[in-house]
Write an enzyme that holds these catalytic residues in place. Structure first.
Site, PDB file in Angstrom:
ATOM      1  N   THR A 118       0.599  -1.131   0.240  1.00  0.00           N
ATOM      2  CA  THR A 118       0.225  -0.425  -0.035  1.00  0.00           C
ATOM      3  C   THR A 118       1.072   1.541   0.006  1.00  0.00           C
ATOM      4  O   THR A 118       1.904   1.075   0.609  1.00  0.00           O
ATOM      5  CB  THR A 118      -0.391   0.400   1.078  1.00  0.00           C
ATOM      6  OG1 THR A 118      -1.636   1.547   1.249  1.00  0.00           O
ATOM      7  CG2 THR A 118      -0.158  -0.538   2.878  1.00  0.00           C
ATOM      8  N   TYR A 142      -1.552   0.010  10.449  1.00  0.00           N
ATOM      9  CA  TYR A 142      -2.025  -0.281   9.045  1.00  0.00           C
ATOM     10  C   TYR A 142      -0.866  -0.305   7.977  1.00  0.00           C
ATOM     11  O   TYR A 142      -0.139  -1.470   7.531  1.00  0.00           O
ATOM     12  CB  TYR A 142      -2.845  -0.361   8.321  1.00  0.00           C
ATOM     13  CG  TYR A 142      -3.945  -0.660   7.002  1.00  0.00           C
ATOM     14  CD1 TYR A 142      -3.428  -1.947   6.778  1.00  0.00           C
ATOM     15  CD2 TYR A 142      -3.580   0.249   5.843  1.00  0.00           C
ATOM     16  CE1 TYR A 142      -3.457  -1.828   5.435  1.00  0.00           C
ATOM     17  CE2 TYR A 142      -3.117   0.212   4.605  1.00  0.00           C
ATOM     18  CZ  TYR A 142      -3.513  -1.307   4.289  1.00  0.00           C
ATOM     19  OH  TYR A 142      -3.711  -1.584   3.247  1.00  0.00           O
TER      20      TYR A 142
END
Ligand code: UDP
Length: 320
Positions: A118, A142
């Site tokens: 990501t 995350y």
């Protein structure tokens, strides 16, 4: 490479990739714990196994049952806000779970993996567009969990000969194959704007005082089908290329522009609530993806109008 394990294949990007692989003549096999995934989004005729990354014995059984040529690993928790409140959940699933998966792979000599990473691994952008050499300083658990796995891959490559490609997505959106984005809770801009247009109440626009031309945040929205295509190309390039690649279009679109395109596509007005900034949102996030073009021959094809009109079609016909 024919037999591809799609771990997390019942999720948004995983299910579109599964459809795409099937269309391209591969034999995808989906594994998912169905916590966030939807069984309805797995194509008919594709084998499905309910497996949790937390269970080494389930993973061992999965790799005994099938002979996989490669693994695409989508299975992760991905709510940034939740990751701040419950980091243990994120590190356990996203980091320990991936190590369990790698253990099961290596035990049967499967050494090929494509991984969902990501742009959150970059943290606060120091410059835009972001290239792959931009410093990686994630600002939430995350992003941190995804970066940790990229580092694990590099070490496993040196020690065990792992062949890996990590794909750092920017903002996935759009729909295809009669399936689409269905998160619960939904936090992403495009589905929320479309639901506002459909009568779901005003969209909160988080911040109108950013240093961007119209004051709202700019992101790089990429069609889920372009992402699916990148995963297939990555499978084909494992061994020739190892490392991380950005997947974005290089085109930034503001929140106000998303609303304007959504109104154009739907022919309806979007009710808006001009709200305060959301914590942790950088003003601008968009990518250079020249490296993915070079390494994979990947060229994103869908522009923002196509992304929104495909998402609009899905919102109008959604089955789950
Ligand atoms: N956004 C917004 N209202 C919403 C959801 C998102 O204004 O209800 C904005 C958010 O601040 C960001 C952009 O839309 O600038 C994209 O947010 P999203 O959550 O879709 O993706 P992110 O970039 O955070 O991964």
């Amino acid at each position: 490479m024919k037999n591809i394990l799609v771990f997390g294949g019942a999720g948004y990007i995983g299910s579109h990739t599964t459809y795409h692989l099937k269309t391209m003549g591969y034999n995808p096999i989906v594994a998912d714990n169905l916590i966030y995934g939807h069984k309805e989004s797995i194509p008919k005729g594709v084998s499905f196994e309910k497996v949790d990354l937390a269970s080494p014995s389930q993973l061992e059984a999965l790799f005994k049952k099938y002979k996989f040529d490669a693994v695409i690993h989508f299975a992760a928790f991905a709510y940034v806000g939740e990751s701040v409140k419950e980091p243990a959940k994120y590190y356990r699933n996203n980091v320990v779970g991936t190590i369990n998966l790698l253990d099961a792979m290596l035990a049967v000599n499967v050494k090929n993996i494509v991984f969902s990473s990501t742009c959150a691994t970059y943290g606060e952008p120091e410059y835009t567009p972001i290239d792959e050499t931009h410093p990686q300083n994630p600002i939430n658990p995350y992003g941190q969990s995804k970066l940790m796995i990229e580092k694990v891959f590099a070490d496993y490559e040196r020690a065990y000969g792992l062949r890996w490609i990590a794909l750092r997505y920017f903002n996935a959106a759009g729909a295809a194959f009669g399936i689409g984005e269905s998160h619960n809770p939904e936090t992403h801009l495009i589905p929320l704007v479309l639901r506002s247009i459909m009568g779901g109440g005003a969209i909160n626009v988080f911040g109108t005082d950013y240093g961007t031309p119209d004051g709202t945040c700019i992101r790089d929205y990429i069609h889920v089908l372009d992402l699916a295509n990148a995963h297939r190309l990555a499978i084909e390039k494992l061994g020739d290329f190892t490392g991380a690649l950005n997947l974005g279009t290089g085109v930034g679109t503001s929140v106000k522009e998303i609303i304007a395109v959504s109104e154009k596509v739907s022919g309806k007005k979007c009710p808006v609530n001009w709200a305060a900034r959301r914590d942790g949102d950088p003003a601008r996030l968009f990518a250079t993806s020249g490296k993915a073009r070079e390494a994979l021959g990947w060229i994103p094809e869908k522009n923002i109008e196509e992304i929104i009109s495909d998402a609009w079609a899905w919102e109008n016909e959604r089955k789950f």
